[in-house]
Scaffold this motif. Structure first.
Motif, PDB file in Angstrom:
ATOM      1  N   TYR A 117       0.807  -1.218   0.000  1.00 39.17           N
ATOM      2  CA  TYR A 117       0.000   0.000   0.000  1.00 39.17           C
ATOM      3  C   TYR A 117       0.844   1.273   0.000  1.00 39.17           C
ATOM      4  N   GLY A 134     -12.232  -0.520  -3.307  1.00 34.41           N
ATOM      5  CA  GLY A 134     -11.558  -1.759  -3.629  1.00 34.41           C
ATOM      6  C   GLY A 134     -12.272  -2.905  -2.964  1.00 34.41           C
ATOM      7  N   THR A 136     -11.277  -6.703  -0.583  1.00 27.53           N
ATOM      8  CA  THR A 136     -10.233  -7.453   0.087  1.00 27.53           C
ATOM      9  C   THR A 136     -10.728  -8.865   0.311  1.00 27.53           C
TER      10      THR A 136
END
Ligand code: ADP
Ligand code: MG
Length: 354
Positions: A117, A134, A136
């Motif tokens: 990141y 996003g 995960t």
């Protein structure tokens, strides 16, 4: 060799999914003018004003697209963003937002994802894009990263692959082949390291090549430069697979042929010398190497004065009528058919394909 350093290993399970997302995304800021809502709701809300939205996505799979034994995670994060932004610039668009989705197994500690990141964060900062979301997930084996990028352009600014005409000039930015040769150097060092883990590779002579492989920069400077030069390319594509296959894409999409001149292909001196060292032909590497993330475009001949003498640009050929075919004109002035051999194909030929 390039171990992702750091002593501490915090297990992913210590954070839980939501804690992890909060932790990884805590530094992302948004540009209120373009992004009304970023991370933190069910969806992001974006503002494109009176411009068209340009969208692109790429999927990177461990063992297929990257090898963590020599790819530091920070670089991987950076590169995952670059490959997408490059596609936006190839449409002559401005980059605005990205989303980042990852799947990781618990063999990765939190610190590894922090590294990943930090690369994403650096890319977003330098290229002025907002990270707006996003997903995960866990993965049973390797790491998977998917980035989607959104850009903006006025309708009349957008450049497609399909607009080239016979007699247009074929132009490329930067130089070619360095990223592929950087990969060759890294692969060689990896083999040396396997045999002798104590060897300390001297990579200084290869700095430019390795940087081009591990830390590519998308050409964000080119769309504004076109604007400043009052230049509208007739067609454009970014070079991810190699000059020959991208040139053929422009030809096929535009319905033209091409004459590409070997002697005009821009090569950095480091590429020429390392090609000699590896006994590889530098023209072949530029044509088939890939991952250069330069832009390849065509312009009307009447626009030549706008790019003449500009160090960003090299005219490497011209388009022809489709029935004249697609050719490479060699230094010996022989015309040979231009064939597409992406770098994956090249790897297979060398017996190390996937
Ligand atoms: P949902 O259940 O709707 O998929 P999530 O809990 O997965 O929501 O995501 C919550 C917020 O965090 C959303 O804004 C999502 O876009 C963002 N997000 C999730 N994973 C990531 C990631 N890996 N990187 C950046 N943003 C993420
Ligand atoms: Mg989700």
């Amino acid at each position: 060799m390039f171990e992702n350093s750091g002593e501490s290993r915090t297990s992913l399970s210590e954070y839980g999914e939501f804690g992890l997302i909060d932790h990884l995304t805590r530094n992302f800021v948004i540009t209120p003018e373009n992004t009304l809502k970023g991370i933190g709701d069910d969806a992001a809300v974006l503002d494109f004003k009176d411009e068209k939205v340009v969208v692109t996505t790429d999927l990177l799979v461990e063992g297929v697209h990257f090898d963590l034994s020599y790819m530091p995670l920070k670089h991987l994060g950076y590169k995952a963003v670059m490959v997408n932004l490059s596609d936006l610039y190839a449409m002559n668009a401005k980059a605005r937002q990205i989303t980042v989705s990852i799947a990781v197994s618990n063999r990765f500690p939190v610190e590894a994802l922090e590294e990943l990141y930090s690369g994403i964060e650096l890319a977003a900062k330098l290229y002025k894009v907002d990270v707006v979301g996003g997903d995960t997930s866990s993965s049973n084996s390797g790491m998977i990263i998917s980035v989607t990028a959104l850009g903006a352009a006025k309708e009349e600014e957008v450049v497609y692959r399909s607009g080239a005409k016979a007699n247009d000039l074929l132009v490329v930015t930067g130089d070619l082949g360095a990223a592929y040769m950087g990969l060759q150097v890294l692969e060689r060092e990896k083999q040396v390291f396997k045999v002798n883990p104590n060897s300390q590779p001297d990579l200084d002579p290869y700095t430019y090549l390795i940087e081009r492989q591990l830390k590519p920069e998308a050409r964000q400077d080119i769309p504004p430069l076109f604007k400043a030069l009052d230049l509208h390319p007739t067609s454009m594509i970014d070079i991810s697979d190699g000059l020959s296959s991208e040139t053929i894409h422009l030809c096929k999409n535009s319905g033209t042929g091409v004459n590409l001149f070997e002697e005009k292909i821009p090569l950095d001196p480091a590429v020429i010398s390392v090609c000699e060292e590896f006994k590889l032909d530098s023209t072949t590497i530029a044509l088939s190497g890939g991952e250069d993330y330069e832009l390849l475009f065509t312009i009307d001949q009447g626009d030549y004065d706008k790019i003449k003498g500009n160090p960003n640009f090299t005219v490497i050929g011209h388009m022809t009528e489709e029935n004249e075919g697609r050719h490479l004109v060699t230094r010996a002035n022989q015309k040979i058919e231009l064939i597409a051999r992406g770098w994956n194909a090249m790897k297979k030929e060398e017996g190390e394909g996937n």
